[in-house]
Write a protein that holds these residues in place. Structure first.
Motif, PDB file in Angstrom:
ATOM      1  N   GLY A 284      40.926  55.365  54.069  1.00 45.39           N
ATOM      2  CA  GLY A 284      41.699  55.083  55.280  1.00 45.39           C
ATOM      3  C   GLY A 284      40.819  54.670  56.447  1.00 45.39           C
ATOM      4  O   GLY A 284      41.185  53.788  57.235  1.00 45.39           O
ATOM      5  N   SER A 359      45.236  49.565  48.555  1.00 45.86           N
ATOM      6  CA  SER A 359      44.691  50.920  48.524  1.00 45.86           C
ATOM      7  C   SER A 359      45.036  51.579  47.191  1.00 45.86           C
ATOM      8  O   SER A 359      46.095  51.337  46.615  1.00 45.86           O
ATOM      9  CB  SER A 359      45.238  51.736  49.688  1.00 45.86           C
ATOM     10  OG  SER A 359      46.653  51.741  49.680  1.00 45.86           O
ATOM     11  N   ASP A 363      43.074  58.411  49.687  1.00 47.42           N
ATOM     12  CA  ASP A 363      43.191  59.075  50.989  1.00 47.42           C
ATOM     13  C   ASP A 363      44.662  59.257  51.346  1.00 47.42           C
ATOM     14  O   ASP A 363      45.400  58.269  51.459  1.00 47.42           O
ATOM     15  CB  ASP A 363      42.490  58.213  52.051  1.00 47.42           C
ATOM     16  CG  ASP A 363      42.433  58.878  53.413  1.00 47.42           C
ATOM     17  OD1 ASP A 363      43.020  59.968  53.575  1.00 47.42           O
ATOM     18  OD2 ASP A 363      41.822  58.305  54.321  1.00 47.42           O
ATOM     19  N   SER A 365      46.012  59.710  54.045  1.00 45.54           N
ATOM     20  CA  SER A 365      46.390  59.062  55.307  1.00 45.54           C
ATOM     21  C   SER A 365      46.779  57.605  55.111  1.00 45.54           C
ATOM     22  O   SER A 365      47.299  56.968  56.040  1.00 45.54           O
ATOM     23  CB  SER A 365      45.230  59.145  56.308  1.00 45.54           C
ATOM     24  OG  SER A 365      44.176  58.266  55.962  1.00 45.54           O
ATOM     25  N   LEU A 366      46.549  57.060  53.907  1.00 45.61           N
ATOM     26  CA  LEU A 366      46.837  55.655  53.635  1.00 45.61           C
ATOM     27  C   LEU A 366      47.715  55.570  52.403  1.00 45.61           C
ATOM     28  O   LEU A 366      47.337  56.022  51.323  1.00 45.61           O
ATOM     29  CB  LEU A 366      45.523  54.891  53.419  1.00 45.61           C
ATOM     30  CG  LEU A 366      45.600  53.379  53.287  1.00 45.61           C
ATOM     31  CD1 LEU A 366      46.023  52.745  54.598  1.00 45.61           C
ATOM     32  CD2 LEU A 366      44.237  52.816  52.855  1.00 45.61           C
TER      33      LEU A 366
END
Length: 521
Positions: A284, A359, A363, A365-366
């Motif tokens: 992220g 991605s 992570d 957050s992503l």
């Protein structure tokens, strides 16, 4: 040094070579699995028959495996050595070079503990052969406690003070220097900055003490085993002042990406960031940083990876895609993994790592599958040195494989075109080299490192990200002139450097110098 091990203090502090032996025999057959078994299952079918028979079985549930009960059963160290020997003959990259060794020599009594004995036995099973320069081909295989590996690789959490120390001289008179500190950590709150020299730890003379007791004290202070330990450091700050500071170890979250900034030059806008580790949490942070650079309209990028020992190959692939963009990377290979001839993964589609345009879900957050930003650059500057290793070298090699110019500034990289899948048994994770990596053009010959285009000594007199810091100043000079140049910053930095023969060795866990792949299961 042959390799670094988590088990031996003297190895990290004195950088002495370890002794070695070999194995008691060959590997095993496929373990009875039929043709419908997956390649991943076939890979460890033989050793799986001996998995989980432990000298000291764990009880309770595993917080890193859906809180399922640990699979351990009562066994012995001999059971664990049998598992390890079988496993090595299955997956080790150089399984045809495993020497003979007497397994009975590797006992807890001889090495002080079961994990230390198993670590020594792993070392005994590694190839004794060397590269063209005389460096051991396998200076890297090691063991590590599984719970610490899971915390570090999945959560970016490790025990420490928030500072990285480099060894400039390994025998008395030793020399060690702080190369960076992380914001918000104990080291940062004590005002410890880049360039501070370590003079003593807990009253033991860092420079001159060479006794076993002294080395053990130095090791215990530099590498605290648990959170909450307090150790006293005597430091000489960059201004020459000497002081004592007390540091308490904490479980710290790694911040892999820092100092994201831009510089405007006559030749265009330059993006700069410090990239320290290819951990899951870097996914992220890298996407956010390169989105910022894309929106700022940068025309050149400087990746400061002089202290980046590696991590997940897939993170390196994502960063390579963001640098190169879709047009250059589409349909190309970031890294082709090469296994031993008997490893079933040599036949797996998973042996090819593509340039990831989205991605991969490392992570939280992503969101997984999110389109990554593209800079579409034909050139990138990489600040590098001995601490630039494994997955970081794969990034350089992967970009060069699709025609992106990777200009290296600093020193020669560590030379590690190898990686592995972590394999756990009885609470100890084994990191035996399982594959080498080649780029889209088939190049993988960098076991002695990538040489820099501009050789510049590390500049401890300036903070990272300071345009007057020698490596960054050289990159900015190249961006404007097309040559290494001798800017005023590099000349000033050269005046305060150590002799060129002193190559700094970062004092860090071997986990920080590797290329990992996530299990395809």
């Amino acid at each position: 040094m042959r390799r670094k091990t988590a088990a031996t203090a003297a190895t990290l502090l004195l950088l002495t070579a370890c002794g070695g032996g070999g194995s008691t025999g060959g590997g095993d057959d496929g373990g009875g699995l039929g043709p419908d078994a997956s390649l991943w299952q076939q890979r460890t079918a033989a050793s799986d028959r001996y998995t989980g028979f432990c000298a000291a079985p764990r009880s309770g549930n595993d917080p890193y495996n859906d809180n399922l009960p640990y699979p351990d059963r009562q066994g012995s160290i001999d059971d664990e050595k049998l598992w390890l020997r079988t496993y090595m003959h299955q997956v080790y990259l150089w399984n045809d070079e495993i020497p003979d060794a007497r397994a009975s020599r590797y006992t807890a009594a001889a090495y002080g503990s079961v994990p230390a004995a198993l670590d020594a036995y792993l070392y005994a099973l590694t190839t004794p052969k060397v590269t063209a320069s005389g460096k051991f081909k396998d200076a890297y295989s090691f063991t590590y406690p599984t719970d610490q590996w899971n915390a570090l690789s999945q959560l970016g959490v490790g025990i420490g003070y928030g500072m990285e120390v480099a060894l400039l001289a390994s025998i008395p008179p030793r020399s060690a220097i702080v190369v960076y500190t992380d914001v918000g950590t104990p080291a940062f709150s004590q005002g410890i900055a880049r360039g501070a020299e370590v003079l003593a730890v807990d009253g033991v003379d860092w420079v001159n003490d060479n006794t076993r007791a002294g080395v053990d004290t130095l090791y215990a202070g530099l590498f605290p085993a648990t959170a909450g330990e307090v150790h006293r450091f005597t430091l000489r700050d960059r201004n020459g002042g000497i002081r004592d500071v007390f540091l308490q170890s904490l479980a710290l979250n790694s911040v892999p990406v820092e100092r994201v900034q831009t510089f405007d030059t006559p030749a265009g806008r330059v993006g700069y960031l410090v990239f320290k580790e290819h951990y899951a949490t870097a996914e992220g942070e890298l996407a956010a940083a390169l989105t910022r650079f894309r929106d700022a309209g940068i025309t050149d990028l400087v990746l400061d990876m002089r202290y980046n020992g590696g991590g997940y190959l897939d993170i390196a692939s994502e960063l390579a895609f963001m640098v190169a963009g879709q047009t250059r990377s589409n349909g190309r290979v970031f890294e082709q993994l090469r296994f031993n001839a008997t490893n079933p993964l040599a036949r797996s589609p998973d042996s090819t790592v593509a340039f990831h345009a989205t991605s991969q879900g490392f992570d939280p957050s992503l969101d997984s599958g999110k389109a990554l930003p593209e800079l579409s650059l034909s050139r990138v500057f990489v600040l590098a040195g001995r601490g630039t290793c494994s997955a970081s070298e794969a990034l350089i090699n992967g970009l060069r494989g699709i025609g992106v110019q990777a200009v290296l500034i600093g020193g020669t990289t560590c030379g590690k075109p190898y990686g592995f899948y972590a394999q756990e048994n009885c609470g100890l994770s084994y990191f035996a080299i399982e594959f080498s990596g080649a780029n889209d053009q088939g190049f993988s010959d960098f076991a002695d490192g990538f040489a820099p285009d501009c050789r510049v000594s590390d500049d401890y007199a300036h903070e990272l990200g300071d345009p007057n810091e020698a490596l960054l100043a050289t990159a900015l000079n190249w961006q404007q002139t097309g040559t290494c140049g001798t800017s005023s910053a590099t000349r000033a930095a050269a005046a305060v450097q150590r002799p060129a023969s002193e190559v700094p060795q970062l004092l860090r866990s071997p986990l920080h110098e590797n290329a990992w792949r996530r299990s395809p299961r």
